[in-house]
Design an enzyme around this catalytic site. Structure first.
Site: not given
Length: 211
Positions: A93, A101, A141
């Site tokens: 990330r 998105e 992440r």
């Protein structure tokens, strides 16, 4: 005549050896070449902790998946152990930014932000610099500052092109001043996400203003 044959044989031997060396160089691991290239040409990565890896997939504008991790330049032993225990591909990330998105949910300029990351990381190799104040998020992440092998900061490029917002500043992260400056420049020019009034919010992106 005998002497000429000796010289001929020596020349042939040198040619064979030369071809063998070229073959070995061609078979050298790409990851090693990339790493050595970074260390030799870009002082940006000398002082920090960073991972060199292959890009398995660009998920969207602020998330990628990586494989073939080289952790030789991570000095935090505990972090190295965690990284080596993770089954790849590992999700990464992009620290301190948020993009629209473009996975299950489709938001305006999510496609453009994803395409820019794909373009920047088209060589399939990536450098992830680990921030001293962040490592993994609650979704496991890896968090980091993402660079191309030429030293281009991907977060800064997204912000400068109006395809990301500065977000999730839970600590004093590196490069944040640079990120804020890049975002401000995009706002002044009303680029992409900043071209739609009230689309960018403190919580993300408000699709209700465009629907």
């Amino acid at each position: 005549m005998k002497k000429e044959r000796v010289f001929e044989g020596m020349r042939l031997s040198r040619i064979v050896v030369g071809l063998f060396v070229v073959f070995l160089c061609a078979c050298a691991p790409v990851e090693q070449e990339v790493t050595e290239g970074i260390l030799a040409s870009d002082a940006l990565f000398w002082d920090g902790q960073f991972i060199v890896a292959d890009v398995e997939r660009v998920v969207d504008g602020d998330t990628i998946r990586i494989t073939n991790l080289n952790v030789d330049y991570v000095s935090d032993a505990q972090l190295v152990e965690e990284l080596l225990q993770i089954r790849t591909p590992l999700r990464v990330r992009f620290l301190a930014i948020d993009t629209p998105e473009w996975t299950n949910e489709k938001q305006w300029y999510g496609k453009e932000s994803t395409e820019l990351v794909q373009q920047l990381l088209s060589e399939e190799n990536v450098v992830i610099e680990i921030d001293e104040n962040a490592d993994f998020d609650r979704f496991d992440r890896l968090l980091g500052h993402v660079f191309t092998t030429q030293g281009v900061n991907v977060q800064e490029e997204l912000l400068r092109n109006g395809l990301a917002r500065v977000a999730y500043l839970y600590d004093d992260y590196q490069y944040v001043d640079m990120y804020i400056e890049a975002e401000a420049a995009a706002k002044d020019e009303e680029l992409h996400i900043h071209s739609i009034p009230d689309y960018v919010t403190e919580r993300g992106f408000d699709m209700s203003v465009v629907e």
